[in-house]
Write a protein that holds these residues in place. Structure first.
Motif, PDB file in Angstrom:
ATOM      1  N   PRO A  79       0.795  -1.228   0.000  1.00 27.06           N
ATOM      2  CA  PRO A  79       0.000   0.000   0.000  1.00 27.06           C
ATOM      3  C   PRO A  79       0.829   1.281   0.000  1.00 27.06           C
ATOM      4  O   PRO A  79       0.273   2.375  -0.083  1.00 27.06           O
ATOM      5  CB  PRO A  79      -0.791  -0.117   1.309  1.00 27.06           C
ATOM      6  CG  PRO A  79       0.093  -0.913   2.205  1.00 27.06           C
ATOM      7  CD  PRO A  79       0.806  -1.896   1.318  1.00 27.06           C
ATOM      8  N   GLY A 145      -3.293   1.783   4.816  1.00 27.34           N
ATOM      9  CA  GLY A 145      -3.791   1.219   3.567  1.00 27.34           C
ATOM     10  C   GLY A 145      -5.131   0.545   3.776  1.00 27.34           C
ATOM     11  O   GLY A 145      -5.762   0.631   4.836  1.00 27.34           O
ATOM     12  N   SER A 236      -0.523   6.333   1.590  1.00 28.04           N
ATOM     13  CA  SER A 236      -1.148   5.290   0.778  1.00 28.04           C
ATOM     14  C   SER A 236      -2.304   5.918   0.010  1.00 28.04           C
ATOM     15  O   SER A 236      -3.162   6.588   0.598  1.00 28.04           O
ATOM     16  CB  SER A 236      -1.667   4.149   1.654  1.00 28.04           C
ATOM     17  OG  SER A 236      -2.338   3.171   0.871  1.00 28.04           O
TER      18      SER A 236
END
Length: 949
Positions: A79, A145, A236
């Motif tokens: 991520p 993420g 992310s």
């Protein structure tokens, strides 16, 4: 290319299928030709299969490399999309956290981390210098993420103690550690011993940072010095592992708008994914180029086979024409045969192509930019197989069509008498087609003459387009000589004429040029073979064998040209690669000088407790040492932006205007300028030597030396923005090379030190020269051993340059391996042409035996024929190979680097000649023995089935 193949097959295949279904006569004749000659059919299938295998293999190799790099991007980044360097993490994190909650924000989540590099040891001698560590809050990291599994932190506990560490599987394997073992982390005089709490999968964040500890574990223990531990914000993007990368530019703009224009934002995932695609395309193109020579040889083999088949059946074709079959019917008979042979060749080629791709993937570490840590995966996509099958089948069908066009135009009476087709004129249809091609080539030249392929090919097509008209007006020999000669002259000299267009020649174009040169030269030589043969016949007029062998050469110009092309193509390829490999070997010492100047080793050490220049100079195995000062500066340059974008670093622009970006610079001091600095590849004409350029940069704050590969030229300028946002124009006075090898970046004057950012690189860099009697490798080992606590990481310039050169060298070896396939195809083509020639002349041989000629005379005649064509083709191909490489190197590379003409040759070239001639002579000798044993009574019978086929 796939769409072009679909168009070709859409035009050619439906009529063939119609004939197979609704035209029983054409079907029977076509299939009978296949069944009656299984060995010849097998050779056709072999040639077409090889062509299809090379095409399919290039697609599969490209997909495999691309997929492997994309998997690596997922493994190492997950991520993680962007990293923001911050001097006030709390405020910047609060700002970004608020901005991500806005509608349509491209940012999914943010997280504060501390990053640094440290030496990891197991306490028993195993060491990993310059290992990245991250300090973070485990609970925040697990929420970073939108996919915990992609981050690689599924095994990371919600809390880590200050005496615990989580490491990834790669670091655990290299140090042989398991949970519960102790890990020692050393930075200068400070050593921290931690217990391994978890071993994490090498994936996502755990792939990017091999060492993960809770905040304060290392930063509190290490002295606070600039560059040792950096405060950063991990970002992310919305969209997951791959979708988030597509929003990199949008997210960068969002961050810059929130935190200010001078905010250093580094994209980490997008470059990795773009590099994956670039490496895949490069591998596909390079493998396709490497297969260019055997592919051309395979096409020549198929053309030779069909030309011989049609020539041998000339009398039967004349009979078919006499009873009412038209030329189109005969072409359709051979088209049926071509499709029947092409389909199994395509299927076999798909399997062979996958096998070739698997072999390439297996042995490709070190080539095409592959490093030893990348796990390559064979990825066979249906689209790759479909493209390979369509292109291979289209090539085979076009080859069959081209091979049958000439013979089917023969006069009916001449064909029934087994006479070669002749005629002085071209049909109106061919004249119109040729002139149309000339018009298209002229239009292409006018519109895109600045492109290399157009500049090379358009004039050649333009001249050859007049060939049918000139044949009709001037006769075949004069027209072919004039058109092919002009095209040959252009192909040979275009690189020297259009020096601006061909300053950096694409290797793919070099291979195309080689095939074109070989083809045109073979045609011209075949036309003038009478002049070459005449003095030989005059000298050997008392001997029968030379007259028989050389007369056959003159009587079959098309076959002679094809056979000469096979020899010349193999000789050209062997010569080309031999010289290219020699040049690469000779360039390594020059590249080492461009990388390190008069020094042998580059030494990186921790800024926390660096190795000092005084320590190095006091060593007995060190002749001299110099410290280099690195830093970061905000620099604006559209050329640098374009180069970095091409490398996968996507930058955002406001209103189309490039903004200042953080870039690495090295300060040039009088000490560096006066002590064997790196050699330059180009310098301003106002300076007489490299030393003058370096001295000027050290003294002048407005001068800069840039890497040659970034798109900037001498005389261009870049803009440096200092800490107070005041811009300064820096003029490029020299170009360097191999900057990326040591992270040198741009070279600017030490007077710009006050313009650099307060952030500094985490490592200190020094150049070291080995003392007499000490090798660079021995010095590297000694430095790494003696300065472990300083995080020493020494590299030999020669070893690093050799490793980089090995990537190109590996491609040359791949090219040579593919040429081995071309040699195999060429020898197969030689064998089949000789076999068909013996079969075609079996009546002639039998008559000569009947009137008293010994078998030795027939054998010698064949050996003379093959030797003449073999020597002719080999000398022609070798000469063209030397000429091609020399023309590319002479204007720029050879002259600039001091390479003489004799430096470009080695024993590989004459050995290549001997190999080609020896193999061809062996094939000819075997066939000649078979021909000499022919029984005259059997050979005179029309039902005789031939010698081998």
């Amino acid at each position: 290319m796939t769409y072009a193949a679909i168009a070709v097959l859409a035009l050619l295949v439906p009529p063939i299928v119609f004939d197979l279904v609704f035209r029983p006569a054409i079907r029977r004749i076509g299939l009978r030709e296949v069944l009656r000659r299984p060995r010849a059919a097998a050779l056709v299938v072999f040639g077409s299969m090889l062509a299809t295998a090379l095409i399919t293999g290039s697609f599969v190799v490209g997909d495999s490399f691309g997929t492997s790099y994309r998997v690596r991007a997922e493994t190492h980044l997950g991520p993680l999309d962007l990293l923001v360097t911050s001097e006030n993490v709390k405020d910047d994190l609060r700002t970004l956290d608020a901005s991500r909650l806005v509608d349509r924000s491209p940012i999914e989540s943010v997280m504060a981390v501390r990053e640094g590099e440290i030496t990891a040891t197991d306490g028993h001698g195993r060491t990993r210098p310059r290992t990245r560590f991250w300090e973070l809050e485990p609970a925040e990291a697990r929420a970073f993420g939108d996919d915990l599994d992609a981050s690689g932190l599924t095994r990371l506990p919600a809390r880590l103690g200050r005496d615990e560490v989580a490491i990834n599987t790669r670091l655990a394997r290299s140090l042989d550690l398991t949970p519960g073992d102790d890990l020692e982390l050393t930075a200068g005089p400070t050593t921290v011993k931690l217990r391994v709490a978890r071993v994490l999968r090498e994936r996502g964040i755990a792939g990017y940072a091999p060492i993960i500890v809770t905040k304060g574990t290392l930063s509190d223990a290490l002295p606070h010095r600039p560059g040792v531990v950096r405060d950063m914000i991990a970002v992310s993007n919305v969209g997951g592992t791959y979708g988030g990368a597509d929003r990199t530019v949008e997210a960068e703009l969002w961050i810059v708008a929130a935190l200010g224009d001078r905010t250093p934002v580094v994209s980490v995932k997008s470059p990795a994914l773009d590099r994956a695609n670039r490496i895949g395309d490069e591998a596909k193109n390079r493998f396709g180029m490497a297969g260019g020579f055997p592919f051309a040889a395979a096409v020549l083999l198929v053309i030779s086979l069909f030309v011989m088949f049609v020539t041998e059946r000339r009398a039967e074709l004349g009979t078919l024409r006499a009873i009412g079959l038209r030329r189109g019917h005969i072409r359709r008979i051979f088209a049926v045969k071509g499709l029947v042979l092409g389909l199994p060749a395509t299927l076999l080629g798909l399997g062979a192509g996958v096998g070739v791709a698997a072999l390439v993937v297996r042995v490709s570490h070190g080539s095409f930019g592959v490093d030893e840590n990348l796990r390559l995966h064979l990825d066979v996509q249906p689209a790759a197989l479909l493209s390979g099958a369509l292109i291979g089948l289209a090539v085979s069908q076009l080859t069959v069509l081209a091979a049958t066009l000439r013979t089917t135009r023969a006069d009916i009476m001449a064909a029934m008498q087994d006479a070669a087709p002749h005629g002085s004129g071209g049909s109106r249809r061919w004249i119109v087609l040729g002139l149309s091609l000339s018009c298209v080539a002229a239009a292409g030249w006018l519109l895109t003459s600045d492109r290399q392929f157009t500049a090379f090919a358009a004039p050649i097509v333009f001249v050859l387009g007049f060939l049918p008209l000139l044949i009709d007006r001037m006769g075949r020999k004069v027209a072919v000589t004039l058109c092919c000669g002009l095209a040959l002259v252009w192909a040979s000299t275009v690189f020297g004429i259009l020096t601006g267009t061909f300053e950096e020649v694409d290797l793919k174009l070099l291979i195309v040029r080689g095939v074109v040169l070989v083809g045109l030269s073979s045609v011209v030589v075949a036309v003038f073979d009478g002049w070459l043969v005449a003095p030989i016949l005059a000298v050997t007029r008392r001997f029968v064998a030379p007259r028989l062998g050389l007369t056959t050469v003159l009587a079959r110009p098309v076959r002679t040209a094809l056979l000469t092309s096979l020899y010349a193509l193999v000789a050209f390829a062997l010569t080309f690669t031999a010289i290219l490999n020699t040049v690469l070997r000779q360039e390594e010492p020059n590249d080492v000088a461009r990388a390190g100047g008069g020094y042998d080793v580059v030494l990186f050490s921790s800024r926390l407790s660096p190795v000092t220049t005084k320590q190095l100079r006091a060593r007995s195995d060190v002749a001299s040492a110099i410290r280099l000062t690195d830093g970061y500066a905000m620099i604006t340059s559209a050329a640098l932006d374009r180069y970095e974008a091409a490398q996968g670093h996507r930058h955002a622009w406001d209103s189309g205007t490039p903004r200042p970006l953080r870039r690495t610079v090295t300060l040039v001091t009088p000490e560096l300028a006066g002590n064997r600095p790196p050699r330059l590849t180009e310098r301003s004409q106002e300076f007489g030597s490299d030393a003058e350029v370096w001295a000027h940069v050290a003294a002048d704050a407005s001068a800069v030396i840039v890497p040659k590969y970034v798109g900037l030229e001498v005389g261009d300028s870049v803009r440096l923005v200092d800490r107070s946002n005041r811009p300064a124009e820096l003029k490029v006075v020299g170009l360097s090379d191999w900057n990326r090898l040591v992270g040198a970046g741009l070279y600017v004057s030490e007077k710009q030190a006050g313009s650099l950012l307060t952030e500094v690189p985490p490592l200190r860099r020094q150049y070291v020269a080995a003392a007499p009697g000490t090798t660079a490798d021995a010095l590297v080992e000694a430095l790494n051993t003696d300065y472990v606590t300083a995080g020493a990481d020494a590299h030999s310039f020669a070893a690093d340059v050799a490793a980089e050169s090995a990537k190109t060298g590996a491609f040359v070896q791949t090219l040579r391996g593919s040429i081995g396939l071309g040699l195999l195809v060429g020898m197969a083509g030689l064998a089949v042409v000789l076999v068909r020639g013996v079969r075609e002349r079996r009546g002639q041989f039998a008559m000569l035996r009947t009137i008293g000629f010994r078998p030795g005379a027939l054998r010698n005649a064949l050996l003379v024929e093959v030797s003449f064509v073999g020597v002719q083709g080999t000398v022609l191909g070798a000469g063209l190979g030397v000429l091609s490489v020399w023309q590319v190197l002479a204007p720029r590379t050879a002259t600039a680097r001091g390479l003489g003409f004799t430096d470009l040759t080695d024993l590989t070239v004459p050995v290549a000649f001997l190999v080609v001639l020896a193999l061809s002579a062996l094939a000819a000798a075997l066939l000649a023995v078979r021909a000499g044993r022919a029984v005259s009574a059997e050979a005179l019978r029309p039902s005789h089935s031939g010698l081998l086929i």
